[in-house]
Motif scaffolding. Structure first.
Motif, PDB file in Angstrom:
ATOM      1  N   ASP A 117      -0.682 -13.356  18.141  1.00 42.66           N
ATOM      2  CA  ASP A 117      -1.787 -12.396  18.070  1.00 42.66           C
ATOM      3  C   ASP A 117      -2.191 -12.135  16.623  1.00 42.66           C
ATOM      4  OD1 ASP A 117      -1.589 -12.092  20.865  1.00 42.66           O
ATOM      5  OD2 ASP A 117      -0.049 -10.554  20.626  1.00 42.66           O
ATOM      6  N   ASN A 118      -3.404 -11.644  16.465  1.00 39.72           N
ATOM      7  CA  ASN A 118      -3.893 -11.266  15.135  1.00 39.72           C
ATOM      8  C   ASN A 118      -3.699  -9.767  14.943  1.00 39.72           C
ATOM      9  OD1 ASN A 118      -4.872 -13.805  14.278  1.00 39.72           O
ATOM     10  ND2 ASN A 118      -6.644 -13.554  15.604  1.00 39.72           N
ATOM     11  N   ILE A 119      -2.997  -9.403  13.891  1.00 38.48           N
ATOM     12  CA  ILE A 119      -2.781  -8.006  13.546  1.00 38.48           C
ATOM     13  C   ILE A 119      -3.053  -7.859  12.058  1.00 38.48           C
ATOM     14  CG2 ILE A 119      -1.133  -6.098  13.489  1.00 38.48           C
ATOM     15  CD1 ILE A 119       0.474  -7.628  15.645  1.00 38.48           C
ATOM     16  N   PHE A 120      -3.933  -6.931  11.715  1.00 39.15           N
ATOM     17  CA  PHE A 120      -4.166  -6.726  10.284  1.00 39.15           C
ATOM     18  C   PHE A 120      -4.406  -5.263   9.994  1.00 39.15           C
ATOM     19  CE2 PHE A 120      -8.324  -7.626  12.021  1.00 39.15           C
ATOM     20  CZ  PHE A 120      -9.189  -6.796  11.340  1.00 39.15           C
ATOM     21  N   LEU A 121      -4.278  -4.949   8.716  1.00 41.66           N
ATOM     22  CA  LEU A 121      -4.325  -3.585   8.244  1.00 41.66           C
ATOM     23  C   LEU A 121      -5.444  -3.448   7.220  1.00 41.66           C
ATOM     24  CD1 LEU A 121      -1.446  -1.356   7.529  1.00 41.66           C
ATOM     25  CD2 LEU A 121      -2.662  -2.062   5.510  1.00 41.66           C
ATOM     26  N   SER A 122      -6.205  -2.393   7.308  1.00 42.21           N
ATOM     27  CA  SER A 122      -7.207  -2.059   6.301  1.00 42.21           C
ATOM     28  C   SER A 122      -6.749  -0.769   5.636  1.00 42.21           C
ATOM     29  CB  SER A 122      -8.575  -1.866   6.971  1.00 42.21           C
ATOM     30  OG  SER A 122      -9.520  -1.403   6.029  1.00 42.21           O
ATOM     31  N   ASP A 123      -6.486  -0.847   4.348  1.00 39.16           N
ATOM     32  CA  ASP A 123      -5.863   0.261   3.626  1.00 39.16           C
ATOM     33  C   ASP A 123      -6.775   0.737   2.515  1.00 39.16           C
ATOM     34  OD1 ASP A 123      -4.237   2.017   2.282  1.00 39.16           O
ATOM     35  OD2 ASP A 123      -2.746   0.528   1.696  1.00 39.16           O
ATOM     36  N   SER A 124      -7.492   1.835   2.728  1.00 32.89           N
ATOM     37  CA  SER A 124      -8.380   2.350   1.684  1.00 32.89           C
ATOM     38  C   SER A 124      -7.620   3.124   0.617  1.00 32.89           C
ATOM     39  CB  SER A 124      -9.475   3.232   2.290  1.00 32.89           C
ATOM     40  OG  SER A 124      -8.955   4.475   2.705  1.00 32.89           O
ATOM     41  N   THR A 125      -6.319   3.401   0.838  1.00 32.53           N
ATOM     42  CA  THR A 125      -5.559   4.159  -0.155  1.00 32.53           C
ATOM     43  C   THR A 125      -5.415   3.369  -1.455  1.00 32.53           C
ATOM     44  OG1 THR A 125      -3.401   3.382   0.657  1.00 32.53           O
ATOM     45  CG2 THR A 125      -4.274   5.419   1.605  1.00 32.53           C
ATOM     46  N   ALA A 126      -5.401   2.033  -1.362  1.00 35.55           N
ATOM     47  CA  ALA A 126      -5.267   1.207  -2.562  1.00 35.55           C
ATOM     48  C   ALA A 126      -6.496   1.339  -3.461  1.00 35.55           C
ATOM     49  CB  ALA A 126      -5.050  -0.251  -2.175  1.00 35.55           C
ATOM     50  N   ALA A 127      -7.650   1.700  -2.867  1.00 33.25           N
ATOM     51  CA  ALA A 127      -8.890   1.832  -3.642  1.00 33.25           C
ATOM     52  C   ALA A 127      -9.257   3.295  -3.866  1.00 33.25           C
ATOM     53  CB  ALA A 127     -10.012   1.118  -2.910  1.00 33.25           C
ATOM     54  N   ARG A 170      -6.554   4.550  13.537  1.00 33.75           N
ATOM     55  CA  ARG A 170      -6.796   4.920  12.141  1.00 33.75           C
ATOM     56  C   ARG A 170      -6.182   6.297  11.890  1.00 33.75           C
ATOM     57  NH1 ARG A 170     -12.040   5.293  12.327  1.00 33.75           N
ATOM     58  NH2 ARG A 170     -12.083   7.550  12.533  1.00 33.75           N
ATOM     59  N   PHE A 171      -5.575   6.441  10.733  1.00 33.32           N
ATOM     60  CA  PHE A 171      -5.006   7.735  10.372  1.00 33.32           C
ATOM     61  C   PHE A 171      -5.196   8.003   8.889  1.00 33.32           C
ATOM     62  CE2 PHE A 171      -1.623   4.597  10.275  1.00 33.32           C
ATOM     63  CZ  PHE A 171      -0.948   4.837   9.092  1.00 33.32           C
ATOM     64  N   GLN A 172      -5.161   9.291   8.534  1.00 31.16           N
ATOM     65  CA  GLN A 172      -5.211   9.663   7.125  1.00 31.16           C
ATOM     66  C   GLN A 172      -3.925   9.197   6.469  1.00 31.16           C
ATOM     67  OE1 GLN A 172      -5.899  13.916   7.062  1.00 31.16           O
ATOM     68  NE2 GLN A 172      -8.010  13.573   6.405  1.00 31.16           N
ATOM     69  N   SER A 173      -4.028   8.821   5.211  1.00 34.65           N
ATOM     70  CA  SER A 173      -2.854   8.338   4.498  1.00 34.65           C
ATOM     71  C   SER A 173      -3.022   8.591   3.007  1.00 34.65           C
ATOM     72  CB  SER A 173      -2.667   6.836   4.750  1.00 34.65           C
ATOM     73  OG  SER A 173      -1.625   6.323   3.962  1.00 34.65           O
ATOM     74  N   ASN A 174      -1.916   8.851   2.354  1.00 34.64           N
ATOM     75  CA  ASN A 174      -1.942   8.977   0.898  1.00 34.64           C
ATOM     76  C   ASN A 174      -1.080   7.891   0.250  1.00 34.64           C
ATOM     77  OD1 ASN A 174       0.655   9.819   1.372  1.00 34.64           O
ATOM     78  ND2 ASN A 174       0.375  11.901   0.596  1.00 34.64           N
ATOM     79  N   ASN A 198      -7.608   6.576   4.089  1.00 34.79           N
ATOM     80  CA  ASN A 198      -7.478   6.131   5.470  1.00 34.79           C
ATOM     81  C   ASN A 198      -6.740   4.803   5.555  1.00 34.79           C
ATOM     82  OD1 ASN A 198      -9.021   8.159   6.910  1.00 34.79           O
ATOM     83  ND2 ASN A 198     -10.798   7.314   5.853  1.00 34.79           N
ATOM     84  N   LEU A 199      -6.057   4.631   6.670  1.00 35.79           N
ATOM     85  CA  LEU A 199      -5.390   3.368   6.955  1.00 35.79           C
ATOM     86  C   LEU A 199      -5.709   3.017   8.403  1.00 35.79           C
ATOM     87  CD1 LEU A 199      -2.066   2.228   5.654  1.00 35.79           C
ATOM     88  CD2 LEU A 199      -2.524   1.903   8.060  1.00 35.79           C
ATOM     89  N   SER A 200      -6.194   1.805   8.639  1.00 39.66           N
ATOM     90  CA  SER A 200      -6.543   1.353   9.981  1.00 39.66           C
ATOM     91  C   SER A 200      -5.736   0.109  10.328  1.00 39.66           C
ATOM     92  CB  SER A 200      -8.033   1.007  10.078  1.00 39.66           C
ATOM     93  OG  SER A 200      -8.828   2.137   9.823  1.00 39.66           O
ATOM     94  N   VAL A 201      -5.318   0.023  11.588  1.00 38.44           N
ATOM     95  CA  VAL A 201      -4.617  -1.147  12.105  1.00 38.44           C
ATOM     96  C   VAL A 201      -5.455  -1.723  13.238  1.00 38.44           C
ATOM     97  CG1 VAL A 201      -2.527  -1.990  13.241  1.00 38.44           C
ATOM     98  CG2 VAL A 201      -2.359  -0.239  11.465  1.00 38.44           C
ATOM     99  N   THR A 203       4.527   2.170  18.440  1.00 33.46           N
ATOM    100  CA  THR A 203       5.429   1.903  17.328  1.00 33.46           C
ATOM    101  C   THR A 203       4.860   0.684  16.616  1.00 33.46           C
ATOM    102  OG1 THR A 203       7.307   2.747  18.562  1.00 33.46           O
ATOM    103  CG2 THR A 203       7.809   1.351  16.679  1.00 33.46           C
ATOM    104  N   PHE A 204       4.696   0.762  15.302  1.00 32.88           N
ATOM    105  CA  PHE A 204       4.038  -0.339  14.587  1.00 32.88           C
ATOM    106  C   PHE A 204       4.783  -0.711  13.308  1.00 32.88           C
ATOM    107  CE2 PHE A 204       2.144   3.648  13.218  1.00 32.88           C
ATOM    108  CZ  PHE A 204       2.083   3.535  11.847  1.00 32.88           C
ATOM    109  N   ARG A 205       4.607  -1.967  12.958  1.00 33.89           N
ATOM    110  CA  ARG A 205       5.086  -2.526  11.688  1.00 33.89           C
ATOM    111  C   ARG A 205       4.086  -3.602  11.292  1.00 33.89           C
ATOM    112  NH1 ARG A 205       8.862  -6.766   9.725  1.00 33.89           N
ATOM    113  NH2 ARG A 205       9.911  -5.900   7.893  1.00 33.89           N
ATOM    114  N   VAL A 206       3.311  -3.337  10.241  1.00 36.03           N
ATOM    115  CA  VAL A 206       2.217  -4.224   9.843  1.00 36.03           C
ATOM    116  C   VAL A 206       2.329  -4.520   8.353  1.00 36.03           C
ATOM    117  CG1 VAL A 206      -0.288  -4.527   9.797  1.00 36.03           C
ATOM    118  CG2 VAL A 206       0.752  -3.115  11.581  1.00 36.03           C
ATOM    119  N   ARG A 207       2.207  -5.809   8.029  1.00 37.95           N
ATOM    120  CA  ARG A 207       2.280  -6.221   6.607  1.00 37.95           C
ATOM    121  C   ARG A 207       1.057  -5.738   5.852  1.00 37.95           C
ATOM    122  NH1 ARG A 207       5.308  -9.676   3.863  1.00 37.95           N
ATOM    123  NH2 ARG A 207       6.080 -10.721   5.723  1.00 37.95           N
TER     124      ARG A 207
END
Length: 126
Positions: A15-25, A48-52, A29-32, A120-124
């Motif tokens: 399956d395709n699983i990816f993460l979009s992490d706006s905290t790096a910029a 999607r959840f808020q993230s710092n 927000n972080l979306s899976v 439960t998640f674990r995403v690179r």
């Protein structure tokens, strides 16, 4: 996901699983996103959840689960019924080599039927 006790698992590969992490910029927000690779299915999910950029408990902003193409799947759920839902982030590794790990438990509406959803998640991190 565990929906009313039934597991629906995304695993890469196949399956395709990816993460979009706006905290790096400098965002918060972080979306899976996950899509099933089996032919003939239309299974995909996102949350999607808020993230710092650290571990902790953060507001769950959105969750959509589409299991229409999965045998015995509950259909589509997008409305979170649980008030003030949160995500427990247990690991937040470095970009590229690290993983974001965590979990949440909410009740969602699937075609008018409330169902318990445990994720439960674990995403690179990319």
């Amino acid at each position: 996901f565990l929906i009313d006790g039934t597991p629906y698992v995304y695993a890469s590969p196949p399956d395709n699983i990816f993460l979009s992490d706006s905290t790096a910029a400098g965002g918060n927000n972080l979306s899976v996103f996950a899509t099933r690779q089996n032919s003939g299915t239309t299974s995909y999910s996102t949350f999607r959840f808020q993230s710092n950029g650290t571990t902790g408990v953060f507001p769950l902003q959105h969750c959509m689960i589409n299991l229409n193409g999965t045998n015995g799947g509950p259909g589509v759920g997008e409305q979170i019924l649980t008030p003030n839902p949160t995500v427990n982030v247990t690991a937040f590794g470095p970009p590229v080599t690290g993983f974001v790990e965590g979990n949440f438990s909410v009740q969602m509406n699937f075609g008018g039927t409330p169902k318990n959803v445990v994720c439960t998640f674990r995403v690179r991190r990319g």
